[in-house]
Every structure is written in structure tokens, then in C-alpha cells.
Design a protein around this motif. Sequence first.
Motif, PDB file in Angstrom:
ATOM      1  N   PRO A 161       5.878 -60.963   6.970  1.00  0.00           N
ATOM      2  CA  PRO A 161       5.061 -60.017   6.221  1.00  0.00           C
ATOM      3  C   PRO A 161       4.531 -58.911   7.130  1.00  0.00           C
ATOM      4  N   TYR A 162       4.480 -57.720   6.593  1.00  0.00           N
ATOM      5  CA  TYR A 162       3.909 -56.585   7.309  1.00  0.00           C
ATOM      6  C   TYR A 162       2.394 -56.633   7.142  1.00  0.00           C
ATOM      7  N   GLU A 163       1.697 -56.440   8.242  1.00  0.00           N
ATOM      8  CA  GLU A 163       0.237 -56.440   8.186  1.00  0.00           C
ATOM      9  C   GLU A 163      -0.323 -55.037   8.082  1.00  0.00           C
ATOM     10  N   SER A 164       0.489 -54.034   8.453  1.00  0.00           N
ATOM     11  CA  SER A 164       0.029 -52.646   8.392  1.00  0.00           C
ATOM     12  C   SER A 164       1.233 -51.708   8.347  1.00  0.00           C
ATOM     13  N   MET A 165       0.970 -50.486   7.930  1.00  0.00           N
ATOM     14  CA  MET A 165       2.035 -49.476   7.944  1.00  0.00           C
ATOM     15  C   MET A 165       2.423 -49.157   9.386  1.00  0.00           C
ATOM     16  N   ALA A 166       1.480 -49.249  10.295  1.00  0.00           N
ATOM     17  CA  ALA A 166       1.784 -48.999  11.707  1.00  0.00           C
ATOM     18  C   ALA A 166       2.827 -50.004  12.208  1.00  0.00           C
ATOM     19  N   GLN A 167       2.706 -51.260  11.785  1.00  0.00           N
ATOM     20  CA  GLN A 167       3.697 -52.269  12.158  1.00  0.00           C
ATOM     21  C   GLN A 167       5.067 -51.892  11.586  1.00  0.00           C
ATOM     22  N   PHE A 168       5.102 -51.499  10.313  1.00  0.00           N
ATOM     23  CA  PHE A 168       6.369 -51.086   9.691  1.00  0.00           C
ATOM     24  C   PHE A 168       6.987 -49.934  10.479  1.00  0.00           C
ATOM     25  N   GLU A 169       6.184 -48.924  10.763  1.00  0.00           N
ATOM     26  CA  GLU A 169       6.689 -47.755  11.492  1.00  0.00           C
ATOM     27  C   GLU A 169       7.202 -48.137  12.881  1.00  0.00           C
ATOM     28  N   ARG A 170       6.485 -49.014  13.572  1.00  0.00           N
ATOM     29  CA  ARG A 170       6.896 -49.440  14.907  1.00  0.00           C
ATOM     30  C   ARG A 170       8.222 -50.210  14.852  1.00  0.00           C
ATOM     31  N   GLU A 171       8.324 -51.160  13.920  1.00  0.00           N
ATOM     32  CA  GLU A 171       9.519 -52.007  13.864  1.00  0.00           C
ATOM     33  C   GLU A 171      10.737 -51.255  13.325  1.00  0.00           C
ATOM     34  N   ILE A 172      10.580 -50.543  12.231  1.00  0.00           N
ATOM     35  CA  ILE A 172      11.720 -49.835  11.637  1.00  0.00           C
ATOM     36  C   ILE A 172      12.062 -48.591  12.456  1.00  0.00           C
ATOM     37  N   GLY A 173      11.066 -48.039  13.144  1.00  0.00           N
ATOM     38  CA  GLY A 173      11.299 -46.880  14.011  1.00  0.00           C
ATOM     39  C   GLY A 173      12.259 -47.164  15.156  1.00  0.00           C
ATOM     40  N   LYS A 174      12.521 -48.438  15.427  1.00  0.00           N
ATOM     41  CA  LYS A 174      13.503 -48.814  16.453  1.00  0.00           C
ATOM     42  C   LYS A 174      14.924 -48.464  16.018  1.00  0.00           C
ATOM     43  N   TYR A 175      15.134 -48.341  14.693  1.00  0.00           N
ATOM     44  CA  TYR A 175      16.476 -48.209  14.144  1.00  0.00           C
ATOM     45  C   TYR A 175      16.807 -46.824  13.602  1.00  0.00           C
ATOM     46  N   VAL A 176      15.764 -46.021  13.355  1.00  0.00           N
ATOM     47  CA  VAL A 176      15.985 -44.698  12.771  1.00  0.00           C
ATOM     48  C   VAL A 176      15.152 -43.658  13.519  1.00  0.00           C
ATOM     49  N   ASP A 177      15.544 -42.387  13.371  1.00  0.00           N
ATOM     50  CA  ASP A 177      14.779 -41.329  14.016  1.00  0.00           C
ATOM     51  C   ASP A 177      13.489 -41.043  13.228  1.00  0.00           C
ATOM     52  N   ASP A 178      12.635 -40.211  13.793  1.00  0.00           N
ATOM     53  CA  ASP A 178      11.327 -39.929  13.186  1.00  0.00           C
ATOM     54  C   ASP A 178      11.442 -39.336  11.784  1.00  0.00           C
ATOM     55  N   GLU A 179      12.417 -38.470  11.571  1.00  0.00           N
ATOM     56  CA  GLU A 179      12.592 -37.842  10.258  1.00  0.00           C
ATOM     57  C   GLU A 179      12.967 -38.883   9.198  1.00  0.00           C
ATOM     58  N   GLU A 180      13.898 -39.750   9.525  1.00  0.00           N
ATOM     59  CA  GLU A 180      14.309 -40.805   8.587  1.00  0.00           C
ATOM     60  C   GLU A 180      13.168 -41.792   8.360  1.00  0.00           C
ATOM     61  N   LEU A 181      12.433 -42.113   9.403  1.00  0.00           N
ATOM     62  CA  LEU A 181      11.297 -43.024   9.275  1.00  0.00           C
ATOM     63  C   LEU A 181      10.257 -42.444   8.322  1.00  0.00           C
ATOM     64  N   ALA A 182       9.973 -41.152   8.435  1.00  0.00           N
ATOM     65  CA  ALA A 182       9.007 -40.508   7.538  1.00  0.00           C
ATOM     66  C   ALA A 182       9.471 -40.599   6.080  1.00  0.00           C
ATOM     67  N   LYS A 183      10.782 -40.444   5.841  1.00  0.00           N
ATOM     68  CA  LYS A 183      11.320 -40.583   4.481  1.00  0.00           C
ATOM     69  C   LYS A 183      11.111 -41.999   3.969  1.00  0.00           C
ATOM     70  N   LEU A 184      11.414 -42.978   4.799  1.00  0.00           N
ATOM     71  CA  LEU A 184      11.262 -44.375   4.388  1.00  0.00           C
ATOM     72  C   LEU A 184       9.801 -44.701   4.101  1.00  0.00           C
ATOM     73  N   VAL A 185       8.901 -44.224   4.941  1.00  0.00           N
ATOM     74  CA  VAL A 185       7.463 -44.477   4.759  1.00  0.00           C
ATOM     75  C   VAL A 185       6.990 -43.930   3.418  1.00  0.00           C
ATOM     76  N   SER A 186       7.554 -42.819   2.964  1.00  0.00           N
ATOM     77  CA  SER A 186       7.101 -42.215   1.699  1.00  0.00           C
ATOM     78  C   SER A 186       7.447 -43.081   0.483  1.00  0.00           C
ATOM     79  N   TYR A 187       8.369 -44.020   0.624  1.00  0.00           N
ATOM     80  CA  TYR A 187       8.777 -44.884  -0.488  1.00  0.00           C
ATOM     81  C   TYR A 187       8.031 -46.227  -0.515  1.00  0.00           C
ATOM     82  N   VAL A 188       7.431 -46.608   0.598  1.00  0.00           N
ATOM     83  CA  VAL A 188       6.900 -47.959   0.704  1.00  0.00           C
ATOM     84  C   VAL A 188       5.382 -48.016   0.700  1.00  0.00           C
ATOM     85  N   THR A 189       4.881 -49.203   0.399  1.00  0.00           N
ATOM     86  CA  THR A 189       3.446 -49.452   0.386  1.00  0.00           C
ATOM     87  C   THR A 189       3.210 -50.907   0.758  1.00  0.00           C
ATOM     88  N   LEU A 190       1.966 -51.210   1.082  1.00  0.00           N
ATOM     89  CA  LEU A 190       1.587 -52.606   1.364  1.00  0.00           C
ATOM     90  C   LEU A 190       0.667 -53.096   0.265  1.00  0.00           C
TER      91      LEU A 190
END
Length: 169
Positions: free
Chosen positions: A140-169
Motif C-alpha cells: 500500500p502507498y502511504e503518500s503521494m510522495a512515496q508513489f512519485e519516488r517509486e514510480i519515478g524510477k521507471y519514467v521521466d518527470d513529464e510522464e510521472l506528472a501525467k500519472l500523478v494526475s490520474y491517481v489518488t490515495l
Amino acid sequence: MKLPHIALFALALLVAACGSEDSYESAAENDVALVDTAAETSFVATTQVSGLLDANTVSEQTLQEAVGDVVAPHIVAHRPFASLGELYTTLAAEIGEESAEETLKTVFIPVDLNSASDEDILAIPGVGRRMLREFREYRPYESMAQFEREIGKYVDDEELAKLVSYVTL
């Protein structure tokens, strides 16, 4: 130049400066919500996240402006949607997969990172099977910062920002 030619030239410049229906549609394709009245501005602000429009709460007029008169009625007729996957499945059945995928670049249903089904996550534009595995791995994700840190390993900042706009906790 004669006066009528000057008037035609001025009119042509005015039309070019103001744009045409094509430029209006490209604005909608670029996730720009076009608002005609101040009263609707506050409504759009509450239904728009990072350029995306919430399919369940956006006004019908704003939806038509954003996705067009062909797609908007399909969304309105089936509201409310329980998930992004349901929105995608409904649109794919009615307007085709390609059009549904394109529509989800403008219209969405928030995806809960900790409880979303595979179908919901895969409906996020740009997410494939590999990225689905990464989304699930860190639950489970405890924060959006955790999501950004973990998923940011696989995508660039622009793609990460797109993904963040679709998700919530």
C-alpha cells in the motif's frame, strides 16, 4: 491596394488571429477546458485536475467543448462511473478502443492507488503490463510522495506528472 482589397486583407488577418473551429478542437485535444461564463469557471475548477476533467462531475457543456458532440453524450448517458476502467470499457464499446483511449487523455475518474483493479490502472493512458506490475509492487502507498519516488524510477518527470494526475490515495 483598393479599399475592398484592404478590407478583405484585414478580415483575413482577423480570422487568422482569432483561429477557427480547428484551433478550438486542438485546444480541447490539449486538455484545455474552455469556459464561457464566470459562473461555470468555479464549477470547472472543482471538476478539473491537472487539465483532466472528472467524467462524473464536469458539466455537460464543458464536456462537449472538451471531447466533442459525438463522445460527450456517451459519457453523460452512463454517469456516474464507478471507476476509470468502467469509463474506458463503456467508451470502447460505444466509440471504439482508439477513441476511448484518446478520450481518457482529457476525461478521467480518479484511480485509488491502493484499491484500484488492474483494469482501472491499465486504463490510465501510457500504463501497460510492466507499469501495472510496478504500481502493484509498492502497495500500500502511504503518500503521494512515496508513489512519485517509486514510480519515478521507471519514467521521466513529464510522464510521472501525467500519472500523478490520474491517481489518488
